[in-house]
Design an enzyme around this catalytic site. Structure first.
Site, PDB file in Angstrom:
ATOM      1  N   GLU A 197       0.846  -1.185   0.000  1.00  0.00           N
ATOM      2  CA  GLU A 197       0.000   0.000   0.000  1.00  0.00           C
ATOM      3  C   GLU A 197       0.887   1.242   0.000  1.00  0.00           C
ATOM      4  O   GLU A 197       1.962   1.276   0.600  1.00  0.00           O
ATOM      5  CB  GLU A 197      -0.871  -0.005   1.262  1.00  0.00           C
ATOM      6  CG  GLU A 197      -1.806   1.183   1.389  1.00  0.00           C
ATOM      7  CD  GLU A 197      -2.562   1.203   2.708  1.00  0.00           C
ATOM      8  OE1 GLU A 197      -3.653   1.780   2.748  1.00  0.00           O
ATOM      9  OE2 GLU A 197      -2.054   0.636   3.710  1.00  0.00           O
ATOM     10  N   LYS A 211      -9.683   1.488  -2.349  1.00  0.00           N
ATOM     11  CA  LYS A 211      -9.890   0.956  -1.004  1.00  0.00           C
ATOM     12  C   LYS A 211     -11.273   1.336  -0.478  1.00  0.00           C
ATOM     13  O   LYS A 211     -11.669   2.507  -0.511  1.00  0.00           O
ATOM     14  CB  LYS A 211      -8.800   1.505  -0.081  1.00  0.00           C
ATOM     15  CG  LYS A 211      -8.817   0.966   1.342  1.00  0.00           C
ATOM     16  CD  LYS A 211      -7.643   1.559   2.111  1.00  0.00           C
ATOM     17  CE  LYS A 211      -7.570   1.050   3.538  1.00  0.00           C
ATOM     18  NZ  LYS A 211      -6.412   1.649   4.262  1.00  0.00           N
ATOM     19  N   CYS A 213      -5.086  -3.206   2.787  1.00  0.00           N
ATOM     20  CA  CYS A 213      -4.807  -2.980   4.203  1.00  0.00           C
ATOM     21  C   CYS A 213      -6.019  -3.172   5.115  1.00  0.00           C
ATOM     22  O   CYS A 213      -6.385  -4.300   5.418  1.00  0.00           O
ATOM     23  CB  CYS A 213      -4.187  -1.594   4.386  1.00  0.00           C
ATOM     24  SG  CYS A 213      -3.275  -1.391   5.940  1.00  0.00           S
TER      25      CYS A 213
END
Length: 272
Positions: free
Chosen positions: A41, A113, A155
């Site tokens: 990330e 995300k 993440c």
């Protein structure tokens, strides 16, 4: 049996320096026989100082990195799963966006995300990702990779099993989980959650991670992992420093595990 490379990074506030690290990693990965390289990330820019980062992202040079990654993948002849980079959207907010750049020159796939990391840790650290980033609105499964169908997460998405449930029903052969986990949360939950998600999805999980002390003052956990569908850790790059790791992915393992534990076939709708 496809071979992948995982680039564990200590990204900083200079996109050009980070790009150079990724480019060298891609060349080394190709030399080592890998078909895909996975990065963490925020691989291109890791900076919690939002004003400083905004100045960098407002430049023509930064906009050009998309095309440079496309060219890099095609020139070297390796797919690049860029864990994520911040991408300016219309208005003031950003997307935390993964890209899958292809060696064959085809258009890259991308995923934004979905889950925002808004938390106050017991260590005193405070994170408000939603203050700068807009959440993604759709899942992504790319069926055209050397690993078969590749699902995308980033993440903090790791903590939301409903997302992984959606991905496994596609189904996915592998799921990418690029990350910049904090040290306290990483030590407590990183290995456990990644192994659980691999077992639940009966799929490989590939988690390239940030590691060490960063220019913006944060510290990340590292331990980039590759986990097989049975939950076995095939690669753990540790928490000491950056580097490049390799792993062979035996795709026949997926069918073996799904035959032993047919959770996908046995799944039923839960009553309200």
């Amino acid at each position: 049996m496809p071979k992948i490379a995982v680039l564990q990074m200590s990204s900083g506030i200079s996109p050009e320096a980070n790009f150079a690290t990724i480019a060298q990693g891609a060349r080394d990965a190709k030399s080592g026989g890998a078909e895909v390289i996975f990065t963490p990330e925020m691989a291109l820019l890791l900076d919690r100082n939002r004003k400083r980062g905004a100045k960098v992202m407002g430049t023509r040079t930064y906009v050009g990195y998309h095309d440079r990654f496309c060219e890099l993948a095609e020139t070297i002849g390796i797919d690049i799963a860029l864990g994520s980079m911040p991408v300016p959207l219309t208005g003031e907010k950003l997307a935390n966006r993964s890209f899958y750049f292809r060696a064959n020159g085809a258009d890259p796939a991308y995923y934004d995300k979905i889950h925002m990391f808004d938390v106050e840790l017991s260590t005193g650290e405070t994170w408000r990702e939603s203050a700068a980033y807009s959440p993604g609105q759709k899942i992504l499964v790319d069926p055209d990779t050397p690993l078969g169908s590749l699902g995308f997460t980033i993440c903090y998405d790791l903590r939301f099993p409903a997302l992984f449930d959606r991905l496994k029903r596609e189904p996915c052969d592998a799921i990418a989980v690029p990350a910049a986990f904090t040290r306290p949360t990483g030590a407590a939950h990183w290995h456990i959650l990644l192994r659980a998600r691999a077992i639940e999805a009966s799929a490989f999980v590939i988690a390239a991670a940030q590691v060490g002390e960063h220019e913006d003052g944060r510290a990340t956990y590292g331990h980039s992992l590759v986990v097989d569908p049975w939950g076995e850790v095939l690669l753990d790059m540790g928490g000491e420093g950056a580097g490049l790791g390799f792993c062979e992915i035996d795709l026949s393992r997926i069918d073996e595990v799904r035959a032993q534990v047919p959770s996908l076939a046995n799944a039923r709708k839960i009553p309200e």
